[in-house]
Scaffold this motif. Structure first.
Motif: not given
Length: 101
Positions: A26-31, A49-57
């Motif tokens: 959510e913070l990334l999206g706003k930015e 370097g990203l090891q995990y992303i959830d459905s929101t991401g």
């Protein structure tokens, strides 16, 4: 999750490390939407370097992709690896995004 954002002329280059959960997304999206509001339309997201992303991401990335396409821009995902890569394959989102290996 750690993030680093660089602006180079027309491009917004985002480097992500760690695990992206809903609050991070959510913070990334706003930015990133603020950059779109400022006129940027080309985004490169380095996910090596990203090891995990959830459905929101994933939803945030889809929304950014849709918005950039409406303004003639694009979002490129770079360095997909491991579970994150598998998730984008299983969901067929690799067909939606530009992918840079």
């Amino acid at each position: 999750m750690e993030k680093h954002i660089d602006i180079s002329e027309e491009n917004v280059v985002v480097t992500l490390d760690g695990r992206m959960h809903d609050e991070d997304a959510e913070l990334l999206g706003k930015e990133l939407f603020r950059y779109i509001d400022q006129g940027y339309s080309t985004f490169i997201i380095d996910m090596a370097g990203l090891q995990y992303i959830d459905s929101t991401g994933m939803g945030i990335l889809i929304a950014i992709n849709k918005q950039t396409q409406q303004t003639g821009g694009s979002i490129t995902l770079a360095g997909l690896r491991g579970t994150v890569n598998e998730l984008f394959e299983v969901t067929r989102l690799k067909k939606v995004f530009k992918i840079q290996e």
